[in-house]
Every structure is written in C-alpha cells, then in structure tokens.
Design a protein around this motif. Structure first.
Motif, PDB file in Angstrom:
ATOM      1  N   ALA A 290       8.458   5.839  -3.713  1.00  0.00           N
ATOM      2  CA  ALA A 290       8.855   6.690  -2.596  1.00  0.00           C
ATOM      3  C   ALA A 290       9.646   7.931  -2.996  1.00  0.00           C
ATOM      4  O   ALA A 290      10.085   8.663  -2.141  1.00  0.00           O
ATOM      5  CB  ALA A 290       9.676   5.874  -1.589  1.00  0.00           C
TER       6      ALA A 290
ATOM      7  N   LEU B 236      18.690  -3.795  -6.511  1.00  0.00           N
ATOM      8  CA  LEU B 236      17.327  -3.294  -6.676  1.00  0.00           C
ATOM      9  C   LEU B 236      16.724  -3.896  -7.938  1.00  0.00           C
ATOM     10  O   LEU B 236      17.419  -4.117  -8.932  1.00  0.00           O
ATOM     11  CB  LEU B 236      17.339  -1.768  -6.761  1.00  0.00           C
TER      12      LEU B 236
ATOM     13  N   GLN C  13      10.342  -4.088  -0.695  1.00  0.00           N
ATOM     14  CA  GLN C  13      11.156  -2.936  -0.305  1.00  0.00           C
ATOM     15  C   GLN C  13      11.797  -2.286  -1.526  1.00  0.00           C
ATOM     16  O   GLN C  13      11.807  -1.062  -1.661  1.00  0.00           O
ATOM     17  CB  GLN C  13      12.234  -3.361   0.687  1.00  0.00           C
ATOM     18  N   SER C  14      12.311  -3.085  -2.441  1.00  0.00           N
ATOM     19  CA  SER C  14      12.966  -2.567  -3.634  1.00  0.00           C
ATOM     20  C   SER C  14      12.035  -1.720  -4.487  1.00  0.00           C
ATOM     21  O   SER C  14      12.373  -0.587  -4.849  1.00  0.00           O
ATOM     22  CB  SER C  14      13.528  -3.730  -4.465  1.00  0.00           C
TER      23      SER C  14
ATOM     24  N   THR D  26       9.235  -0.357  -3.651  1.00  0.00           N
ATOM     25  CA  THR D  26       8.771   0.804  -2.893  1.00  0.00           C
ATOM     26  C   THR D  26       9.799   1.922  -2.990  1.00  0.00           C
ATOM     27  O   THR D  26       9.455   3.079  -3.252  1.00  0.00           O
ATOM     28  CB  THR D  26       8.509   0.433  -1.420  1.00  0.00           C
ATOM     29  N   LEU D  27      11.066   1.579  -2.810  1.00  0.00           N
ATOM     30  CA  LEU D  27      12.125   2.584  -2.866  1.00  0.00           C
ATOM     31  C   LEU D  27      12.323   3.154  -4.263  1.00  0.00           C
ATOM     32  O   LEU D  27      12.549   4.356  -4.423  1.00  0.00           O
ATOM     33  CB  LEU D  27      13.448   1.984  -2.363  1.00  0.00           C
ATOM     34  N   THR D  28      12.259   2.308  -5.280  1.00  0.00           N
ATOM     35  CA  THR D  28      12.556   2.779  -6.634  1.00  0.00           C
ATOM     36  C   THR D  28      11.369   3.398  -7.362  1.00  0.00           C
ATOM     37  O   THR D  28      11.562   4.270  -8.203  1.00  0.00           O
ATOM     38  CB  THR D  28      13.112   1.623  -7.506  1.00  0.00           C
TER      39      THR D  28
END
Length: 179
Positions: free
Chosen positions: A142, A73, A134-135, A137-139
């Motif tokens: 989200a 990440l 994606q990284s 967004t997740l960290t």
C-alpha cells in the motif's frame, strides 16, 4: 554495443537482488500456525515452486508468515527479486551463464531454503490471519512507491481465525465483529 548492454542491466541490491523499483510485487503470506501433513507439505512445495517460477524478471517476492502474536507488524522471512535467467539475455547483450548463476544462487536457492523452513514450523495457539493480511498489505502493498506496480497477495492458510476477539473454532462471528 556497450551503451545498449548497460541500459538493459539494472543495478541490483547485493542481498535481495532488487532494483530500486521492482517490476512487480508478490507477497506470499503463509499460515504456519497449524502443522502440515506430508501431503499438504508436498503440495505446498509444488505450489511454491510454481509461484517462484512465475515471478517476472526484476519482480519482487516477499515471503512472510502469520505470527501468533498480532501486536506488531510482520517482518518478512525473506525478500528476493528475480534477476532473470539465461533466457533473458544472449551473448550479444549480456552473460547468460552469469545471469543464470545469479538466479540460481541468489534467488532460487534462498527461496527454496525459506520454503523448507516454513514447512517445518510448529503449531501455535493463536491464528491472527486477518491481522496478518492487514499487516502485509500496509507494509508491502500500500505504499506510495508501489501504487503503480502490479501487486499480488498469495495467502496459504486454512483461514481459521483464532484470536481472543474472534475465533472460528467457537462458531462464525457476527458481522459487526468483523468491522
């Protein structure tokens, strides 16, 4: 009067200037896997100045760059919250000069330095743009603690994905490759 002033001022982290809960979150993801031309660099700095100035008081700005290695990440280059400017307070409810000084030295100057470092990044052989989006967004965007906050992702990129699995340099991928 003291109670009114104390209620209007939030406790801020010493390094990031962020309150426990920011008013908004903006993530800037910069693709530095290809070098910038002089004109691109100047446009980039102009756009970043506008972005920095658009962050509301107590809003959080997370600056991250696309990493040619997509195995972990992404970690932010810098995280800062806007502590406000002299325009946000007056002599009756705060210290306009102190607030402006904190803004200039703790928010604006460190971001300008980080932006300058990003413009000097060298080229890389891989551009995992999808994985980088994606990284962050997740960290950053989200988590359950930010779901009710205004959130924005700003992507600065040529959008040319280049990994072993998908490379736009070899032609457009089939739709099933993108799932």
């Amino acid at each position: 009067a003291y109670v009114a002033v104390a209620r209007g001022n939030k406790a801020l982290d010493e390094e990031t200037l962020c309150p426990a809960t920011p008013s908004s979150i903006t993530v800037l993801l910069v693709d530095v896997t290809d070098p910038m031309t002089t004109a691109q660099r100047q446009d980039f700095l102009n756009q970043l100045s506008q972005l920095k100035n658009s962050i509301p008081r107590y809003g959080k700005l997370v600056v991250t760059k696309v990493d040619s290695s997509s195995s972990a990440l992404l970690q932010p280059v810098i995280v800062r919250c806007n502590p406000g400017t002299a325009k946000d307070v007056d002599e009756w409810n705060g210290d306009p000069q102190g607030v402006q000084k904190r803004h200039d030295k703790g928010f604006s100057a460190p971001l300008d330095a980080a932006f300058a470092r990003l413009t000097n990044a060298s080229a890389a052989d891989r551009s995992p743009i999808f994985e980088s989006v994606q990284s962050v967004t997740l960290t950053e965007l989200a988590g359950p603690d930010v779901v009710d906050l205004p959130r924005k992702l700003v992507l600065v990129s040529d959008l040319l994905q280049n990994t072993d699995a998908i490379s736009f340099y070899k032609g457009l991928p089939a739709p099933d490759q993108l799932t």
